[in-house]
Scaffold this motif. Structure first.
Motif, mmCIF file in Angstrom:
data_model
loop_
_atom_site.group_PDB
_atom_site.id
_atom_site.type_symbol
_atom_site.label_atom_id
_atom_site.label_comp_id
_atom_site.label_asym_id
_atom_site.label_seq_id
_atom_site.Cartn_x
_atom_site.Cartn_y
_atom_site.Cartn_z
ATOM 1 N N ALA A 126 3.881 -1.221 -0.945
ATOM 2 C CA ALA A 126 4.256 -2.541 -1.467
ATOM 3 C C ALA A 126 5.777 -2.728 -1.441
ATOM 4 C CB ALA A 126 3.728 -2.716 -2.888
ATOM 5 N N ILE A 127 6.505 -1.694 -1.809
ATOM 6 C CA ILE A 127 7.966 -1.781 -1.873
ATOM 7 C C ILE A 127 8.580 -1.849 -0.476
ATOM 8 C CG2 ILE A 127 10.046 -0.482 -2.532
ATOM 9 C CD1 ILE A 127 8.336 0.560 -4.945
ATOM 10 N N THR A 128 8.074 -1.057 0.446
ATOM 11 C CA THR A 128 8.658 -0.973 1.792
ATOM 12 C C THR A 128 8.076 -1.992 2.762
ATOM 13 O OG1 THR A 128 7.039 0.686 2.492
ATOM 14 C CG2 THR A 128 9.116 1.500 1.520
ATOM 15 N N GLN A 129 7.115 -2.761 2.311
ATOM 16 C CA GLN A 129 6.414 -3.742 3.150
ATOM 17 C C GLN A 129 5.631 -3.097 4.288
ATOM 18 O OE1 GLN A 129 6.045 -7.245 2.477
ATOM 19 N NE2 GLN A 129 6.616 -6.239 0.580
ATOM 20 N N ASN A 130 5.334 -1.793 4.157
ATOM 21 C CA ASN A 130 4.332 -1.193 5.035
ATOM 22 C C ASN A 130 2.984 -1.655 4.522
ATOM 23 O OD1 ASN A 130 5.978 0.299 6.834
ATOM 24 N ND2 ASN A 130 6.298 1.829 5.236
ATOM 25 N N ARG A 131 1.978 -1.504 5.325
ATOM 26 C CA ARG A 131 0.673 -2.036 4.937
ATOM 27 C C ARG A 131 -0.273 -0.955 4.444
ATOM 28 N NH1 ARG A 131 -0.849 -4.689 10.307
ATOM 29 N NH2 ARG A 131 -0.172 -2.621 10.847
ATOM 30 N N VAL A 132 -1.231 -1.401 3.672
ATOM 31 C CA VAL A 132 -2.351 -0.558 3.286
ATOM 32 C C VAL A 132 -3.540 -1.088 4.089
ATOM 33 C CG1 VAL A 132 -3.872 0.187 1.423
ATOM 34 C CG2 VAL A 132 -1.425 -0.168 0.968
#
Length: 162
Positions: A51-57
């Protein structure tokens, strides 16, 4: 047309369903306080990092696990975490391209031996940053291939067939 449905001789009372489900939740709470605390904390931290790094789940599963996976992805999106559901069969046929380095993958499979999931594991391991399994069998292929395993064992369900 005849109805072959039989009513059990000793049907459960509505309150029995609640007690059975409450016992399953209590079992989960005990695992979270004990053997699963570290892995659960690691999994939460990975999702928060996404969420913080804008990587995805990326959340995947098939059948009932797929329905739950879709809901998890939708809930994460509603809280601002970039998340997507990836259907395992679609992933095999090209949708795996949605996965990027740095993504965290949540894989839901109670048995940990679902054929479509097992087929995807080497690809997911190569492309994803971390693989988190929600699994009911710690010795399964999925659990062994995952970075983090969350034990979803359910001893008795209220609607189990007798």
């Amino acid at each position: 047309m005849s109805d072959n449905t039989s009513i059990p001789a000793d049907p459960l009372l509505p309150s029995d369903f609640i007690r059975i489900e409450a016992a399953a939740l209590n079992d989960l709470a005990q695992r979270l306080d004990g053997p699963m605390l570290t892995s659960f904390t690691q999994a939460v931290n990975l999702v928060l990092r996404s969420a913080i790094t804008q990587n995805r789940v990326i959340v995947t599963g098939i059948g009932k696990s797929g329905i739950i996976a879709r809901k998890i992805a939708a809930t994460l999106r509603s809280t601002g975490t970039p998340a997507h559901y990836l259907h395992p069969a679609d992933a095999i046929h090209g949708d795996l391209g949605m996965l990027s380095r740095g993504d965290t993958v949540l894989v839901l499979s109670y048995s940990g031996e679902t054929e479509e999931i097992i087929y995807l594991l080497p690809l997911l391991k190569r492309l994803a940053d971390k693989l988190i399994a929600f699994c009911g069998c710690a010795t399964s292929t999925l659990a062994q291939a995952s970075d983090i395993v969350l034990d979803t064992t359910v001893n008795t369900g209220a609607l189990s067939l007798k």
